[in-house]
Design an enzyme around this catalytic site. Structure first.
Site, PDB file in Angstrom:
ATOM      1  NE  ARG A   1      -3.086  -2.952   2.898  1.00  0.00           N
ATOM      2  CZ  ARG A   1      -4.233  -3.230   2.607  1.00  0.00           C
ATOM      3  NH1 ARG A   1      -5.227  -2.274   2.067  1.00  0.00           N
ATOM      4  NH2 ARG A   1      -4.579  -4.517   2.745  1.00  0.00           N
TER       5      ARG A   1
ATOM      6  CE1 TYR B   1       2.158  -6.834  -3.660  1.00  0.00           C
ATOM      7  CE2 TYR B   1       3.970  -6.100  -1.852  1.00  0.00           C
ATOM      8  CZ  TYR B   1       2.861  -6.892  -2.384  1.00  0.00           C
ATOM      9  OH  TYR B   1       3.021  -8.201  -1.578  1.00  0.00           O
TER      10      TYR B   1
ATOM     11  CG  HIS C   1       3.610 -11.908  -6.097  1.00  0.00           C
ATOM     12  ND1 HIS C   1       3.729 -10.603  -6.247  1.00  0.00           N
ATOM     13  CD2 HIS C   1       2.956 -12.218  -4.978  1.00  0.00           C
ATOM     14  CE1 HIS C   1       3.080 -10.056  -5.370  1.00  0.00           C
ATOM     15  NE2 HIS C   1       2.273 -10.857  -4.687  1.00  0.00           N
TER      16      HIS C   1
ATOM     17  CB  SER D   1       4.653 -15.495  -2.083  1.00  0.00           C
ATOM     18  OG  SER D   1       3.577 -14.998  -1.624  1.00  0.00           O
ATOM     19  CG  ASN D   2       0.282 -16.004  -2.385  1.00  0.00           C
ATOM     20  OD1 ASN D   2      -0.229 -16.187  -1.253  1.00  0.00           O
ATOM     21  ND2 ASN D   2       0.899 -15.010  -3.015  1.00  0.00           N
TER      22      ASN D   2
ATOM     23  CD  GLN E   1       5.109 -12.320   1.792  1.00  0.00           C
ATOM     24  OE1 GLN E   1       3.961 -11.529   1.503  1.00  0.00           O
ATOM     25  NE2 GLN E   1       6.256 -12.029   1.788  1.00  0.00           N
TER      26      GLN E   1
ATOM     27  CB  SER F   1      -3.294 -10.029   4.781  1.00  0.00           C
ATOM     28  OG  SER F   1      -3.324  -9.062   3.695  1.00  0.00           O
TER      29      SER F   1
ATOM     30  N   GLY G   1      -6.232  -7.795   6.145  1.00  0.00           N
ATOM     31  CA  GLY G   1      -6.145  -6.574   5.281  1.00  0.00           C
ATOM     32  C   GLY G   1      -6.833  -5.481   5.841  1.00  0.00           C
TER      33      GLY G   1
ATOM     34  CD  GLN H   1       2.142   2.100   3.267  1.00  0.00           C
ATOM     35  OE1 GLN H   1       2.984   2.661   3.492  1.00  0.00           O
ATOM     36  NE2 GLN H   1       2.171   0.703   3.809  1.00  0.00           N
TER      37      GLN H   1
END
Ligand SMILES: NC(=O)c1ccc[n+]([C@@H]2O[C@H](COP(=O)([O-])OP(=O)(O)OC[C@H]3O[C@@H](n4cnc5c(N)ncnc54)[C@H](OP(=O)(O)O)[C@@H]3O)[C@@H](O)[C@H]2O)c1
Length: 305
Positions: free
Chosen positions: A23, A53, A126, A156-157, A180, A210, A214, A271
């Site tokens: 973000r 991102y 990713h 990841s995933n 991740q 998350s 999220g 953030q």
């Protein structure tokens, strides 16, 4: 014997919390630097980003998050040695996944350029590309480690079988150093799908994304009448535990993820630097076995057998 899973293959240690830059879509380099310095001062030494991102959260382009991180590092080069720079690639919007050797090599070169560094400390695939043989992914990534462009690789995933398939084509010197996955009180699949067990078996770093769902779990209950059902029961348990310790619901959510014996690294996404400071307190909150099981039961809406 249990070893420290928050160590990368080169021996660098990673804090229990990591700051996520999904973000991070500001183009204000001073503000981005303030956030990064706050994260580092709170022990969040792994900075988590991805080449993709920047396409949402008000961002405008692929590579935006890496670009702003690169601008921060250019402005303040001393930060480079303080942080563990983690990024990801292999998502090509519209395709959508590409882990072919040519694509990965070009994507990683582009990430290095945007970040303005010669080496990425931890680079993840990713999302799994079902159309590339794991031997090709392994050869490509091992080659980039040998060239010094990547210090360590992760995924990841990926499913347990996908991690095993990739590992079968890697030499022991270039392990899959991290996996991740989404893991939170609202997303408990890694507890039972073998992901965290595999991390413990292989002494691999488990990285949880998350942790607050999220932000959904922290926002829930803000409006009268919301939430309902299982989520309301979960929120009630979280708030009771938060009140008993005088901490926020968000801290309990992060502490819940940290309680897993795989000793995960939790990637937070706020953030807001005040919230970063609040969440850093989660490392000091130790939930009991009974409290963790209460959260699991409330999340699933059924008692454990
Ligand atoms: N590998 C993957 O596929 C994948 C997928 C998703 C994410 N990730 C990584 O995981 C990181 C974290 O994901 P996430 O952003 O979804 O994590 P999160 O920490 O669960 O959610 C962060 C969101 O919650 C909001 N929030 C609301 N109340 C909050 C509170 N009390 N404390 C803190 N935040 C609060 C934040 O808003 P404010 O900013 O306004 O505080 C922010 O929008 C990402 O940045 C990325 O690095 C990886």
């Amino acid at each position: 014997m249990k070893t420290d899973s928050r160590l990368l293959p080169d021996g660098r240690g990673v804090g229990p919390l990591s700051w996520g830059c999904w973000r991070l879509v500001t183009d204000d380099v001073f503000e981005a630097r303030r956030r990064m310095e706050t994260a580092l001062s709170l022990g969040m030494n792994m900075i988590d980003t991805a080449d993709v991102y920047g396409l949402d959260w008000g961002g405008t382009s692929f590579g935006l998050s890496e670009t702003i991180i690169g601008r921060v590092l250019a402005q303040s080069p001393g930060l480079r040695e303080e942080l563990v720079l983690a990024t990801k690639g292999g998502i090509d919007p519209g395709v959508p996944y590409d882990s072919s050797p040519a694509y990965l090599e070009s994507a990683i070169d582009a990430s290095l350029t945007r970040l303005g560094v010669e080496r990425i400390d931890l680079w993840y695939v990713h999302r799994p590309d079902m159309l590339t043989h794991p031997a090709d992914v392994a050869d490509t990534l091992a080659g980039l480690v040998a060239k010094g462009k990547l210090a360590a690789i992760g995924v990841s995933n990926h499913t347990v079988a996908q991690v095993d398939a990739l590992m079968a084509h890697l030499r022991a010197e270039v392990p899959v150093a991290a996996n991740q996955v989404e893991f939170s009180a609202a997303h408990l699949s890694p507890l039972r799908d073998g992901t965290l067990d595999q991390c413990m078996r292989d002494q691999r770093m488990a990285v949880a994304w998350s942790p607050l769902g999220g932000g959904r779990l922290t926002a829930a209950g803000a409006d009268p009448g919301e939430p309902e059902g299982t989520e309301a029961a979960l929120i009630a348990v979280l708030d009771e535990l938060a009140a008993s310790r005088g901490v926020s619901r968000a801290v309990i959510l992060v502490a819940f993820v940290l309680a897993h014996p795989c000793a995960p690294v939790v990637v937070i996404g706020t953030q807001n630097t005040d919230r970063m400071a609040d969440l850093a307190g989660a490392a000091e909150v130790s939930l009991s076995r009974a409290e963790c099981y209460r959260i699991i039961e409330a999340s699933e809406g059924v008692p454990l057998p």
